[in-house]
Design an enzyme around this catalytic site. Sequence first.
Site, PDB file in Angstrom:
ATOM      1  CB  ALA A 146      -0.925  -0.008   1.214  1.00 14.88           C
ATOM      2  CE1 TYR A 147       6.057   5.052   2.681  1.00 13.24           C
ATOM      3  CE2 TYR A 147       7.237   4.136   0.802  1.00 13.24           C
ATOM      4  CZ  TYR A 147       7.115   5.090   1.794  1.00 13.24           C
ATOM      5  OH  TYR A 147       8.070   6.073   1.904  1.00 13.24           O
ATOM      6  CB  SER A 148       4.653   0.629  -3.638  1.00  6.52           C
ATOM      7  OG  SER A 148       5.859   0.199  -3.059  1.00  6.52           O
ATOM      8  CE  LYS A 151       5.430   8.332   0.683  1.00  4.32           C
ATOM      9  NZ  LYS A 151       5.433   9.740   1.155  1.00  4.32           N
TER      10      LYS A 151
END
Length: 260
Positions: A146-148, A151
Site C-alpha cells: 500500500a505504501y508503494s 506514493k
Amino acid sequence: MQVAIITGAGSGIGLCTAKMLHNAGMAIVGVGRDPAKLATLESEIGDPARVATLSIDVTQDDAPAQIVQLALDRFGRIDFLVNNAGAGSPKPLHETDDATLDGFLDLMLRAPFRLAREAIVHMGEGCGIVNVTSTYAVIGGRRGGAYSAAKGGLDALTKHIACDYGPQGIRANCVAPGVTMTDMVRHRFEDEMFKRVNVETTPFPRLGEVEDVASTIAFLCSPGAAFINGQTIVVDGGWTSTKYLSPRALTTTWVEAEQG
C-alpha cells in the site's frame, strides 16, 4: 515574505525543511499531529513572528481548510506547499488488510490531494508544490504494498498538477528519498535483512540524512528551480539507478532461501 506550509513538520525531514526554508527568509506554517513536536519546532526556530503551527491529523475532513486558513490569517498568502507527512513499515500485498490499505492511501495520497486542492487556488506565478514520495514510487520495492501504491499515486498527481497549473506559473515536483535516517526508519536497522538490502546496494559510502532530503526540497522552493516542473528528484545515493553490490555482498557465500 514568502510562506511555506509543511506537513509532518514536527520531526525528521519536515522539521529540517522548516528550518532551512525559515533560514531562506520564509514564514513557516508547520503541521503535525504531536503538539510537543510542534513546540520543539517553534523553540528551535525561535521566531514567533514567522512561525505558525497547527496540531491536526491531515486526514481529517476539515484539515485542509484549517491549514490553509491559518496560513492566510497569519501571513496573508501561500507560496509553497510541502506534502511531507507519511508513515512507514508497509507489508506486501497479500499481507495487507483493508484497514492498512485505507490508512496508507488516506495519509499519503488522499490528504495531499485535498490539501493541494485547497491551497492551489491561493497560489499564483512563482509558487509551487513539493510532494515527498519515495524510491518505492520509482522502482516498486520489496514489501512496498500500500505504501508503494500511495506514493506512486502521489507521483502521478504531481505530474497532473505540473501540467494543468504550469501555465499559471505554479510548479509541482517530487522529492523521492531513499532510506533516510529518521526516527521512523532508524529502528528498522535492527533487522539484518533490511540493513543489507539498503547498505550493501547503495554505491555511496553512507545512507541518507534528513539534511540531504530537506536541502533538495528547499532547492525546489528557491529561484534556482524556477524552470523545474513535473520532475522527480531521487535522493538515494544511487540506490535506484545502479545495480551496485558492495564487496561484502559480492564475496558473501550464497545461501539458498528457505521455502514457505
